[in-house]
Enzyme design. Structure first.
Site, PDB file in Angstrom:
ATOM      1  N   TYR A   9     -10.704  -9.869   9.740  1.00 39.48           N
ATOM      2  CA  TYR A   9     -11.080 -10.333   8.410  1.00 39.48           C
ATOM      3  C   TYR A   9     -11.512 -11.792   8.502  1.00 39.48           C
ATOM      4  O   TYR A   9     -10.811 -12.632   9.057  1.00 39.48           O
ATOM      5  CB  TYR A   9      -9.914 -10.172   7.433  1.00 39.48           C
ATOM      6  CG  TYR A   9      -9.587  -8.720   7.172  1.00 39.48           C
ATOM      7  CD1 TYR A   9     -10.446  -7.935   6.413  1.00 39.48           C
ATOM      8  CD2 TYR A   9      -8.443  -8.135   7.707  1.00 39.48           C
ATOM      9  CE1 TYR A   9     -10.169  -6.610   6.181  1.00 39.48           C
ATOM     10  CE2 TYR A   9      -8.158  -6.798   7.483  1.00 39.48           C
ATOM     11  CZ  TYR A   9      -9.030  -6.039   6.719  1.00 39.48           C
ATOM     12  OH  TYR A   9      -8.754  -4.715   6.507  1.00 39.48           O
ATOM     13  N   TYR A  62      -7.208   7.468  20.210  1.00 42.96           N
ATOM     14  CA  TYR A  62      -8.362   7.087  19.395  1.00 42.96           C
ATOM     15  C   TYR A  62      -8.620   5.580  19.400  1.00 42.96           C
ATOM     16  O   TYR A  62      -9.427   5.093  18.629  1.00 42.96           O
ATOM     17  CB  TYR A  62      -8.207   7.679  17.991  1.00 42.96           C
ATOM     18  CG  TYR A  62      -8.447   9.175  18.080  1.00 42.96           C
ATOM     19  CD1 TYR A  62      -9.704   9.710  17.888  1.00 42.96           C
ATOM     20  CD2 TYR A  62      -7.424  10.030  18.489  1.00 42.96           C
ATOM     21  CE1 TYR A  62      -9.944  11.064  18.052  1.00 42.96           C
ATOM     22  CE2 TYR A  62      -7.651  11.385  18.656  1.00 42.96           C
ATOM     23  CZ  TYR A  62      -8.915  11.891  18.442  1.00 42.96           C
ATOM     24  OH  TYR A  62      -9.158  13.230  18.633  1.00 42.96           O
ATOM     25  N   HIS A 121      -0.557  -0.140   5.593  1.00 42.29           N
ATOM     26  CA  HIS A 121      -0.866   0.937   6.535  1.00 42.29           C
ATOM     27  C   HIS A 121       0.285   1.933   6.721  1.00 42.29           C
ATOM     28  O   HIS A 121       0.781   2.135   7.822  1.00 42.29           O
ATOM     29  CB  HIS A 121      -1.263   0.354   7.888  1.00 42.29           C
ATOM     30  CG  HIS A 121      -2.374  -0.642   7.825  1.00 42.29           C
ATOM     31  ND1 HIS A 121      -2.828  -1.329   8.940  1.00 42.29           N
ATOM     32  CD2 HIS A 121      -3.147  -1.070   6.791  1.00 42.29           C
ATOM     33  CE1 HIS A 121      -3.812  -2.148   8.587  1.00 42.29           C
ATOM     34  NE2 HIS A 121      -4.020  -1.988   7.279  1.00 42.29           N
ATOM     35  N   GLN A 138       0.814  -1.210   0.000  1.00 42.37           N
ATOM     36  CA  GLN A 138       0.000   0.000   0.000  1.00 42.37           C
ATOM     37  C   GLN A 138       0.852   1.267   0.000  1.00 42.37           C
ATOM     38  O   GLN A 138       0.327   2.371   0.062  1.00 42.37           O
ATOM     39  CB  GLN A 138      -0.916  -0.013   1.236  1.00 42.37           C
ATOM     40  CG  GLN A 138      -1.904  -1.163   1.224  1.00 42.37           C
ATOM     41  CD  GLN A 138      -2.633  -1.331   2.547  1.00 42.37           C
ATOM     42  OE1 GLN A 138      -2.384  -0.632   3.517  1.00 42.37           O
ATOM     43  NE2 GLN A 138      -3.543  -2.298   2.589  1.00 42.37           N
ATOM     44  N   GLU A 171     -13.517   5.077  10.097  1.00 44.68           N
ATOM     45  CA  GLU A 171     -13.874   6.158  11.010  1.00 44.68           C
ATOM     46  C   GLU A 171     -13.653   7.545  10.421  1.00 44.68           C
ATOM     47  O   GLU A 171     -12.744   7.753   9.609  1.00 44.68           O
ATOM     48  CB  GLU A 171     -13.029   6.056  12.295  1.00 44.68           C
ATOM     49  CG  GLU A 171     -13.277   4.802  13.090  1.00 44.68           C
ATOM     50  CD  GLU A 171     -12.400   4.710  14.331  1.00 44.68           C
ATOM     51  OE1 GLU A 171     -12.590   3.757  15.112  1.00 44.68           O
ATOM     52  OE2 GLU A 171     -11.526   5.603  14.524  1.00 44.68           O
TER      53      GLU A 171
END
Length: 396
Positions: free
Chosen positions: A289, A278, A175, A112, A268
């Site tokens: 998953y 958070y 991520h 990613q 979110e």
């Protein structure tokens, strides 16, 4: 139609689970899926849409990009656009002309990661300085997020400065975060994801799963919340994040908003506060998953999202809109949806969310980033390689 569904299923698995070690397969699946997608191209001209509050047009102004990630205006008609494979473009939206920029920092498109966020210094017209976030390989088989600044010339970057490297680097391709924004006081915010190692998000000695606040030179401001906390990284502004890929400032209040990928469900929208936790992975509205509980829904010392999505829309970029060009959309948050192939518009008032309207579901394009132009029009960037502009229908 069956082929499209099969490829789309592969796409969801790769984009939401972030499976590492299959970059070629992921790219092939994405490109195959895009071939079956219904796109908005420059040849289509303006297309009219009815939303719950207004009628508007969408018109493609540039196309042909390969896995674009972010856009940022540097003038009335000029913007910068990043591509994950490591390219930066200077685009004239009036003519559609595209100028490649050289002199970029070394980045690696892995999983990613790649070349990600771009933002200009608040005094860009004077100092010509821009900031980039991207992934690098620090050692064989280990990657992380890095932040750099440079001076932008006509077609090249000079005076490149590496400002921050997130630690620890990991073997994951997931991520990286990478969102960038300056606030009204001239502080720079950078998001860094948990890199697939969820427990790092709660550790203040780790850069993973955090939002950072820096001075323009990459140093931590003296009033950051953890400057005097033993062992904590001084640049941390908030923590407990999974994979935050969108940051935007409410120009009226100066509030910082964030969009964050959840796991299976639980994406979110967060209102980011100084020093706040958070919750990831202690609290989440998502699950593992394939099913299975991760954490609980609430914790007295952790922040609740202002809005969350079940099922996941694969939240990417975020825009807090407050321009008079679309008065009906003022105080709306627009969230890019990759998996949802649409834009989610959420009205906010007093820090609370009201509703969730989906735009562009008919186009089935993976939405990557959003930006408001200097005139208040909204620009939408798709992973399909298209940049389009939204205008009130009355301006046609």
């Amino acid at each position: 139609m069956n082929i499209r569904r099969s490829v789309a299923g592969l796409l969801v698995v790769f984009s939401t689970a972030g499976i590492s070690g299959c970059d070629w397969v992921q790219m092939h699946a994405l490109k195959t899926y895009m071939a079956f997608n219904q796109n908005l191209t420059t040849a289509d001209g303006a297309k009219y849409y009815e939303s719950a509050l207004t009628t508007f047009t969408a018109r493609a102004v540039a196309e042909g990009f390969e896995f674009p990630w972010d856009i940022h205006f540097i003038g009335a008609t000029e913007l910068l656009l990043t591509e994950k494979p490591g390219r930066l473009w200077r685009i004239d939206i009036a003519s559609g002309a595209k100028q490649p920029i050289s002199g970029l920092p070394d980045s690696v498109m892995h999983g990613q990661g790649g070349l990600l966020g771009v933002v200009a210094h608040p005094d860009f017209q004077d100092n010509r300085r821009i900031y980039l976030s991207y992934s690098i390989e620090t050692a064989k088989g280990h990657w992380t997020t890095q932040l750099a600044s440079a001076r932008l010339g006509a077609d090249t970057l000079t005076d490149l400065r590496i400002l921050f490297t997130a630690t620890p680097a990991t073997a994951s391709g997931n991520h990286f975060g990478g969102a960038l924004i300056f606030d009204q006081q001239g502080y720079l915010y950078l998001s860094v994801g948990d890199r697939g190692d969820r427990h790092q998000a709660q550790r203040l000695e780790s850069a993973l799963g955090k939002i950072f606040r820096f001075q323009e030179d990459g140093e931590a401001p003296a009033d950051n919340p953890f400057v005097h906390t033993s062992g904590a990284l001084p640049g941390i502004w908030s923590y407990g994040h999974r994979n935050p890929q969108g940051l935007s400032i409410d120009p009226a209040s100066g509030a910082l908003w964030e969009s964050e990928h959840g796991p299976q469900g639980g994406d979110e929208i967060n209102l980011i506060r100084r020093g706040a936790n958070y919750g990831w992975p202690v609290i989440t509205y998502g699950e593992e998953y394939g099913g299975g509980k991760i954490g609980r829904f609430e914790h007295p010392e952790m922040e609740q999202p202002v809005h969350y999505y079940i099922p996941s829309i694969a939240t990417a970029g975020l825009l807090y809109y407050n321009s008079p060009l679309f008065p009906q959309w003022r105080d709306s948050i627009f969230v890019a949806g990759l998996r949802a192939t649409s834009v989610s518009r959420v009205s906010v008032a007093g820090g609370a969310a009201q509703g969730d309207e989906r735009l562009f579901e008919d186009l089935t394009m993976r939405i990557r980033s959003l930006e408001a132009g200097p005139d208040g029009s909204i620009y939408v960037l798709t992973e399909n390689g298209i940049l389009f502009q939204l205008l009130p229908a009355a301006t046609r």
